[in-house]
Design an enzyme around this catalytic site. Sequence first.
Site, PDB file in Angstrom:
ATOM      1  N   CYS A  94      75.401 157.003  92.607  1.00  0.00           N
ATOM      2  CA  CYS A  94      75.039 158.843  92.640  1.00  0.00           C
ATOM      3  C   CYS A  94      75.443 158.735  94.202  1.00  0.00           C
ATOM      4  O   CYS A  94      75.743 159.915  94.710  1.00  0.00           O
ATOM      5  CB  CYS A  94      73.715 159.144  91.871  1.00  0.00           C
ATOM      6  SG  CYS A  94      71.580 158.262  93.439  1.00  0.00           S
TER       7      CYS A  94
ATOM      8  N   CYS B 283      67.208 154.137  96.521  1.00  0.00           N
ATOM      9  CA  CYS B 283      67.881 154.987  96.525  1.00  0.00           C
ATOM     10  C   CYS B 283      67.221 156.477  96.754  1.00  0.00           C
ATOM     11  O   CYS B 283      65.485 156.741  96.104  1.00  0.00           O
ATOM     12  CB  CYS B 283      68.121 155.852  95.375  1.00  0.00           C
ATOM     13  SG  CYS B 283      69.177 157.126  94.683  1.00  0.00           S
TER      14      CYS B 283
ATOM     15  N   LYS C 170      90.838 123.747  74.198  1.00  0.00           N
ATOM     16  CA  LYS C 170      90.329 123.865  73.638  1.00  0.00           C
ATOM     17  C   LYS C 170      89.659 125.616  73.808  1.00  0.00           C
ATOM     18  O   LYS C 170      88.293 125.203  74.730  1.00  0.00           O
ATOM     19  CB  LYS C 170      89.368 123.143  72.954  1.00  0.00           C
ATOM     20  CG  LYS C 170      88.161 123.546  71.797  1.00  0.00           C
ATOM     21  CD  LYS C 170      87.207 122.710  71.477  1.00  0.00           C
ATOM     22  CE  LYS C 170      86.257 122.829  70.078  1.00  0.00           C
ATOM     23  NZ  LYS C 170      85.212 124.677  70.397  1.00  0.00           N
TER      24      LYS C 170
ATOM     25  N   CYS D 172      73.679 155.575  97.769  1.00  0.00           N
ATOM     26  CA  CYS D 172      73.690 154.017  96.078  1.00  0.00           C
ATOM     27  C   CYS D 172      75.049 153.957  95.630  1.00  0.00           C
ATOM     28  O   CYS D 172      75.447 154.955  95.746  1.00  0.00           O
ATOM     29  CB  CYS D 172      72.605 155.568  95.345  1.00  0.00           C
ATOM     30  SG  CYS D 172      72.836 155.360  93.764  1.00  0.00           S
TER      31      CYS D 172
ATOM     32  N   GLU E  97      95.945 120.083  74.066  1.00  0.00           N
ATOM     33  CA  GLU E  97      95.828 121.900  74.283  1.00  0.00           C
ATOM     34  C   GLU E  97      94.392 122.058  74.380  1.00  0.00           C
ATOM     35  O   GLU E  97      93.944 121.963  74.058  1.00  0.00           O
ATOM     36  CB  GLU E  97      96.988 122.472  73.077  1.00  0.00           C
ATOM     37  CG  GLU E  97      95.710 122.414  71.866  1.00  0.00           C
ATOM     38  CD  GLU E  97      96.257 123.764  71.372  1.00  0.00           C
ATOM     39  OE1 GLU E  97      95.960 125.028  70.111  1.00  0.00           O
ATOM     40  OE2 GLU E  97      97.370 123.101  70.273  1.00  0.00           O
TER      41      GLU E  97
ATOM     42  N   CYS F  44      70.105 160.667  89.940  1.00  0.00           N
ATOM     43  CA  CYS F  44      70.528 159.239  89.662  1.00  0.00           C
ATOM     44  C   CYS F  44      70.331 158.735  88.717  1.00  0.00           C
ATOM     45  O   CYS F  44      69.293 158.791  88.306  1.00  0.00           O
ATOM     46  CB  CYS F  44      69.437 158.183  90.511  1.00  0.00           C
ATOM     47  SG  CYS F  44      70.255 156.970  90.871  1.00  0.00           S
TER      48      CYS F  44
ATOM     49  N   TYR G  20      97.566 129.523  68.294  1.00  0.00           N
ATOM     50  CA  TYR G  20      97.704 128.281  69.089  1.00  0.00           C
ATOM     51  C   TYR G  20      97.933 127.910  67.874  1.00  0.00           C
ATOM     52  O   TYR G  20      98.144 126.400  67.551  1.00  0.00           O
ATOM     53  CB  TYR G  20      97.182 127.614  69.370  1.00  0.00           C
ATOM     54  CG  TYR G  20      95.471 127.794  68.826  1.00  0.00           C
ATOM     55  CD1 TYR G  20      95.022 126.458  67.792  1.00  0.00           C
ATOM     56  CD2 TYR G  20      94.498 128.863  69.017  1.00  0.00           C
ATOM     57  CE1 TYR G  20      93.710 127.120  67.247  1.00  0.00           C
ATOM     58  CE2 TYR G  20      93.674 129.429  68.483  1.00  0.00           C
ATOM     59  CZ  TYR G  20      92.750 127.949  67.089  1.00  0.00           C
ATOM     60  OH  TYR G  20      92.156 128.594  66.585  1.00  0.00           O
TER      61      TYR G  20
ATOM     62  N   ASP H 202      87.577 128.769  74.296  1.00  0.00           N
ATOM     63  CA  ASP H 202      86.152 129.264  73.749  1.00  0.00           C
ATOM     64  C   ASP H 202      85.663 130.318  73.816  1.00  0.00           C
ATOM     65  O   ASP H 202      85.554 131.108  74.480  1.00  0.00           O
ATOM     66  CB  ASP H 202      84.661 128.791  75.517  1.00  0.00           C
ATOM     67  CG  ASP H 202      83.184 128.809  74.097  1.00  0.00           C
ATOM     68  OD1 ASP H 202      83.106 128.775  73.285  1.00  0.00           O
ATOM     69  OD2 ASP H 202      82.266 128.646  75.197  1.00  0.00           O
TER      70      ASP H 202
ATOM     71  N   LYS I  11      85.211 116.785  73.589  1.00  0.00           N
ATOM     72  CA  LYS I  11      84.280 118.543  74.283  1.00  0.00           C
ATOM     73  C   LYS I  11      83.854 117.792  75.747  1.00  0.00           C
ATOM     74  O   LYS I  11      84.301 116.759  76.206  1.00  0.00           O
ATOM     75  CB  LYS I  11      83.372 118.834  73.870  1.00  0.00           C
ATOM     76  CG  LYS I  11      83.221 119.028  72.322  1.00  0.00           C
ATOM     77  CD  LYS I  11      83.847 120.406  71.847  1.00  0.00           C
ATOM     78  CE  LYS I  11      83.101 122.020  72.725  1.00  0.00           C
ATOM     79  NZ  LYS I  11      81.585 121.551  71.650  1.00  0.00           N
TER      80      LYS I  11
END
Length: 679
Positions: free
Chosen positions: A424, A437, A136, A421, A134, A443, A244, A138, A331
């Site tokens: 805003c 902006c 692995k 922007c 299966e 803003c 699992y 992370d 790995k």
Amino acid sequence: MVDEPRDNPYIRDPDLDFKEIGDMSKEDAKEEVEDLREAIEHHDYLYYIKNDPVISDPVYDTLFNRLATLEREFGLVEENSPTQRVGGEPLDSFETREHVREMLSLDSSEDEEEVRRFDERVRREVGEVSYSIEPKFDGFSVEVVYLEGEFDRAITRGDGMSGDDVSKNVKTIRTVPLKLNKAPELLSVRGEIYMPKSGFHELNEERLKKGKEPFANPRNAAAGTIRQLDPNIVAERPLSIFFYDILDCSQEVKTQRETFELLKSIGLRVNDLNDLVNEIDDFIDYRNEIMKMRDELEYDIDGVVAKVNDIDKREEMGKTARHPRWAFAYKFPPKISETKVRKIIVQVGRTGKLTPVALLDPVDIKGVTVSRATLHNEEIVKKLGVTNGSKVKVERAGDVIPEIEEVVEKSEGEFSMPNSCPVCGSDVVEEGKYHFCTGGISCPAQLIGSLQHFCSKAAMDIEGVGEKVARKLVEEGLIETVADVYSLTKDDLVELEKFGEKSADNLLGQIEESRETDLASFIYALGIRHVGRERARLLAENFSLQELENAEKEELEQIEDLGPEVSASIYSFFRNENNIQTLNRLKDAVGEFERLKVGDEFEGVKMVFTGSVRGYTRDELKELMEDHGADVTSSVSNETDFLISGEKPGSTKLEKAEELDIEILSVDEFEKKFLNKIT
């Protein structure tokens, strides 16, 4: 496959014509609540685990809301009801609890020879075997315990023997069933909580928009989320889980394949990439095939795992102090440099500058996980040819800032900066290579910086609002525009972390005093692009606030030192609807202003300061003298009339003044000749 509940009216084509609450008895409500809970759990399973819903989202929402209403009206709320997934009261801390059975880590290697040695040892000790294989994951490992089919608790791996009770947080994850279908009386399972890649990038995008640091990778995001003391935060974040392994079970399970079959049959989510092989070569081939797929998966994996399939043979092999001897993780090598651009977003900085940022599939560069890279400006993005979906080479410039060096594999489309922007909605203006902006004080992306600037000494002079306090005020929702400064109460402030009553009183006093400021300081506080302290004073001398708000570009350009670019910036600021709203609130708080009255007592006098003058900063003296006609410069020249020498004067200016025979005034002489006439 989990059986579909029989005789439940809310599974397929549910009747949404519910009986009136007032016409129901508590027994009627209990019966309907049980049906609704069962149906919603089943629909969650179909939607989140099987990805095969049979009802629409609006219908699901109607059923869920009906359940919540009945539970509330008839006092039928239960801990494992689907309605209790939404969060709850924040925790003070996590309780430490022991695992049903220890949770060990896996022996692992990137070396194929190590994998073969593992296989040789297994066959030497227990003979011929098959391996359940299966991916692995992370992610973040947890134990989840079910008693009589109901969710009982969830505990982090911790030291393998005990961990933190994170039950309230794990219950908010939709792929964790609260009730199981025909489950064993006791079931303790091991699962891996993870954050889907799409959800990870959306979360980071939101964090960047709010000026927060993004998470480095989905694993850190998942781990950080599960350790939150506020379950409501966990409920808002995208988490999922794969189960699992069985740690303990009241039902006998003889192989890993039976484990997967049992987990699936009772409604627990199992990864569909698991397989069974008889030879180690097949496991090595499996690893290489899965490694090719890793970038296309919606979850992170860092290798594959081979487990002896037969449980009795596992028992025979036993374990070391750290890991089981019957399992091995092959790995993947770290992903170096090359990765995929998930999305280019535009981040708005505290000054209003728009910067394109590439959100990346996390990649390891010199031992550091990188999940974003700055693209600086539109020109660079187009020069590199970066688009959403591009495969790129990433480097850490100067070993610090991640940057995209080149595009390895192009994708369709082209990037361009937005016209408004992204935070805003204000207009975006282009200045050279960069975009800004125009929202300014309105803003939200610029809010922390705007608030600091607004409260600074040269602006509204509200002492005590530095970066930390400004951030707290914004993050706690007390400040949404700078005008909210004048709505703060003592109760608001004392609730802030490390903000006592005395600090609150001091800050409120400073805010009150700031209402008496002058027009030049107020204009400067607004943070208009290109308008520093000197230009703010110039505007205050030539316009009242109302006149400035209504001034046309041509009027502004007639003022010395206000060219077309600066005038356009001022004009745009006072035409921005959000700025107008904020400005109106500020005027209600501090009043209107007339033009700055400028004296001419010292017209034509040129002076230079060196050292400090008691009671004044250099900027304050410069402003004061210039308000009364003097010309204050930073260096001594033939045109200088006076050098004012304060405490700890600079020797260079003194020597130059003596050389040019310029009159040097002490602080006392300066006060008598100038300050006493105007203060």
